[in-house]
Design an enzyme around this catalytic site. Structure first.
Site, PDB file in Angstrom:
ATOM      1  N   ARG A  18      -6.421  -9.332  -2.262  1.00  0.00           N
ATOM      2  CA  ARG A  18      -6.857  -8.673  -1.247  1.00  0.00           C
ATOM      3  C   ARG A  18      -7.942  -7.602  -1.883  1.00  0.00           C
ATOM      4  O   ARG A  18      -7.629  -7.005  -2.888  1.00  0.00           O
ATOM      5  CB  ARG A  18      -5.918  -7.898  -0.241  1.00  0.00           C
ATOM      6  CG  ARG A  18      -5.126  -6.754  -0.757  1.00  0.00           C
ATOM      7  CD  ARG A  18      -5.667  -5.591  -0.374  1.00  0.00           C
ATOM      8  NE  ARG A  18      -4.988  -4.590  -1.130  1.00  0.00           N
ATOM      9  CZ  ARG A  18      -5.315  -3.911  -2.061  1.00  0.00           C
ATOM     10  NH1 ARG A  18      -6.259  -4.479  -2.940  1.00  0.00           N
ATOM     11  NH2 ARG A  18      -4.602  -2.966  -2.821  1.00  0.00           N
ATOM     12  N   ASP A  27      -1.509   3.653   4.377  1.00  0.00           N
ATOM     13  CA  ASP A  27      -0.582   2.617   5.108  1.00  0.00           C
ATOM     14  C   ASP A  27       0.735   3.290   5.114  1.00  0.00           C
ATOM     15  O   ASP A  27       1.525   3.124   5.858  1.00  0.00           O
ATOM     16  CB  ASP A  27      -0.615   1.111   4.086  1.00  0.00           C
ATOM     17  CG  ASP A  27      -0.370   1.594   2.893  1.00  0.00           C
ATOM     18  OD1 ASP A  27      -0.385   2.502   2.148  1.00  0.00           O
ATOM     19  OD2 ASP A  27      -0.089   0.216   2.226  1.00  0.00           O
ATOM     20  N   GLY A 108      -2.984  -6.534 -12.669  1.00  0.00           N
ATOM     21  CA  GLY A 108      -3.274  -4.966 -12.953  1.00  0.00           C
ATOM     22  C   GLY A 108      -4.571  -4.526 -12.379  1.00  0.00           C
ATOM     23  O   GLY A 108      -4.777  -3.561 -12.865  1.00  0.00           O
ATOM     24  N   SER A 112      -3.954  -6.783  -5.563  1.00  0.00           N
ATOM     25  CA  SER A 112      -2.768  -7.255  -5.290  1.00  0.00           C
ATOM     26  C   SER A 112      -2.304  -8.526  -5.681  1.00  0.00           C
ATOM     27  O   SER A 112      -1.934  -9.408  -5.365  1.00  0.00           O
ATOM     28  CB  SER A 112      -2.941  -7.612  -3.685  1.00  0.00           C
ATOM     29  OG  SER A 112      -3.151  -6.297  -3.083  1.00  0.00           O
ATOM     30  N   SER A 113      -2.477  -8.627  -7.148  1.00  0.00           N
ATOM     31  CA  SER A 113      -1.982  -9.922  -7.835  1.00  0.00           C
ATOM     32  C   SER A 113      -0.529  -9.849  -7.639  1.00  0.00           C
ATOM     33  O   SER A 113       0.234 -10.855  -7.720  1.00  0.00           O
ATOM     34  CB  SER A 113      -2.495  -9.906  -9.399  1.00  0.00           C
ATOM     35  OG  SER A 113      -1.924  -8.637  -9.999  1.00  0.00           O
ATOM     36  N   ASP A 159      -0.708  -4.458   1.191  1.00  0.00           N
ATOM     37  CA  ASP A 159      -1.140  -5.583   0.397  1.00  0.00           C
ATOM     38  C   ASP A 159      -0.259  -6.974   0.873  1.00  0.00           C
ATOM     39  O   ASP A 159      -1.116  -7.869   0.859  1.00  0.00           O
ATOM     40  CB  ASP A 159      -0.568  -5.138  -1.025  1.00  0.00           C
ATOM     41  CG  ASP A 159      -1.273  -4.067  -1.519  1.00  0.00           C
ATOM     42  OD1 ASP A 159      -2.151  -3.496  -0.913  1.00  0.00           O
ATOM     43  OD2 ASP A 159      -0.797  -3.603  -2.640  1.00  0.00           O
TER      44      ASP A 159
HETATM   45  C1  GLA Z   1      -1.430   0.050  -3.497  1.00  0.00           C
HETATM   46  C2  GLA Z   1      -0.349   0.033  -2.374  1.00  0.00           C
HETATM   47  C3  GLA Z   1      -0.488  -0.299  -1.156  1.00  0.00           C
HETATM   48  C4  GLA Z   1      -1.492   1.026  -0.629  1.00  0.00           C
HETATM   49  C5  GLA Z   1      -2.663   1.249  -1.845  1.00  0.00           C
HETATM   50  C6  GLA Z   1      -3.674   2.559  -1.358  1.00  0.00           C
HETATM   51  O1  GLA Z   1      -2.301  -0.934  -3.392  1.00  0.00           O
HETATM   52  O2  GLA Z   1       0.675  -1.033  -2.740  1.00  0.00           O
HETATM   53  O3  GLA Z   1       0.620  -0.020  -0.159  1.00  0.00           O
HETATM   54  O4  GLA Z   1      -0.913   2.068  -0.579  1.00  0.00           O
HETATM   55  O5  GLA Z   1      -2.112   1.375  -3.157  1.00  0.00           O
HETATM   56  O6  GLA Z   1      -4.313   2.214  -0.341  1.00  0.00           O
END
Ligand code: GLA
Length: 347
Positions: A18, A27, A108, A112-113, A159
């Site tokens: 994402r 969030d 990394g 969102s891997s 995510d």
């Molecule tokens: C990371 C976390 C999410 C969110 C973002 C910042 O990706 O996994 O839950 O807090 O940072 O928006």
């Protein structure tokens, strides 16, 4: 013949990553976010295996070999296997799988891997254990808990929920309190780019510190998701006041950006992205000089509506929204991404 039979037993599951268009570090206080699932994917191809998970990775040197049940996901080796182990612990199933994982997401890289790997694991484990398929929200909640177990980072739901419930052609407005997900169509002539800046490990302490500071700010002015910008100056501590200012104003920016997107008013949308970056940089202090510089160059590129860091920060990627005339050649490694549907069983 044997090979053919083996292959026919294989299951393929796939999850997108994402990118968050606007609404970061909101969030975990039940605020608003506007991300989209992107056409970069993690895929697991595997067949059932009693009592163990065996997974080779196309992108990592070491394989995962672990027996079920797993007692301590956070100490699983190799490290990438912790996300898999976290999900297996959550589902507490007897049957595992044997197969391989590959990804077109930077590892990394703030796209969102890890959530994608968790979702693939959950889909695979449900299938090989004949469990009824989980709805996107249940899947996301389970994978979020798995991530907490695996890393100790108290991440929010954005995510996992985005990767689980992506809608082709749309961003998702997510209210992280009610957990309502509303697709907002992205105009066809808008281009969205991610530019990879640097690998990061969600510096678990820095992320957790921000979560704690938001908790502390709430003790002064109540839930940040309900607070007005005008109540933030009531916080006397300078750091907590700036943290709260970011979250409260970011929730407001997400609401306004959603309206702008729905009206195809990309100039306003881009301005809100730029303001979001400034707030993440100055108030929330989760950007880096390298990201600030890349954002600055992107914002000055003709045809670009807006640019900002995206995700947790401390490295990772920036996101750029532009019209089709923008020449992004000077933005090294900028990659066009498209909004796609969420995690699923492919075959
Ligand atoms: C990371 C976390 C999410 C969110 C973002 C910042 O990706 O996994 O839950 O807090 O940072 O928006």
């Amino acid at each position: 013949m044997f090979r053919f039979m083996n292959m026919s037993a294989e299951i393929v599951v796939r999850s997108p990553g994402r990118v968050n268009l606007i609404g970061d570090h909101t969030d975990y206080t039940g605020g608003m976010v506007l991300p989209m699932a992107i056409n970069r994917f993690t895929t697991i191809t595997a067949g059932p295996l009693a009592g163990a998970i065996q997974l080779t990775s196309a992108d990592q040197p070491d394989s995962l070999n672990c027996l079920l049940p797993i007692n301590s996901p956070a100490s699983t080796q190799p490290e990438w296997g912790r996300y898999v182990a976290g999900v297996a612990t959550q589902l507490n199933v007897a049957r595992g799988f044997s197969g391989s994982v590959s990804t077109t997401l930077p590892l990394g890289g703030g796209l969102s891997s890890s959530a994608a790997l968790e979702l693939c694991t959950a889909l695979m484990l449900c299938l090989v254990n004949d469990l009824p398929p989980l709805a996107s929200l249940e899947l996301a909640q389970l994978c979020r808990r798995a991530e907490h177990l695996a890393t100790g980072v108290p991440c929010g739901i954005m995510d996992q929920l985005t990767c689980a419930s992506g809608v082709a052609g749309s961003a998702l407005l997510i209210d992280c309190h009610s957990l309502q997900v509303s697709p907002i169509k992205i105009p066809n002539d808008i281009n969205i780019y991610v530019q990879f800046i640097a690998h990061r490990k969600l510096a678990s302490s820095a992320y957790s510190d921000r979560v704690t500071q938001c908790d502390q700010a709430e003790q002064h002015i109540g839930p940040l998701r309900l607070a007005e910008v005008s109540s933030v100056p009531n916080i006397t501590d300078d750091v907590l006041r700036r943290r709260a200012m970011h979250v409260v104003s970011e929730n407001e920016r997400v609401r306004r950006a959603t309206v702008a997107l729905a009206l195809q008013d990309m100039t306003t949308f881009g301005q809100l992205m730029n303001e979001s970056h400034q707030s993440l940089r100055d108030n929330f202090e989760v950007s880096t000089h390298q990201m600030d510089e890349a954002v600055r160059i992107a914002q000055q590129t003709p045809g670009v509506f807006g640019a900002r860091m995206t995700g947790g920060g401390f490295g990772g990627c920036i996101v750029i929204v532009a019209d089709s005339t923008a020449n992004v050649d000077n933005l090294e490694g900028a990659t066009l991404v498209k909004p796609v549907s969420g995690a699923k069983v492919i075959s």
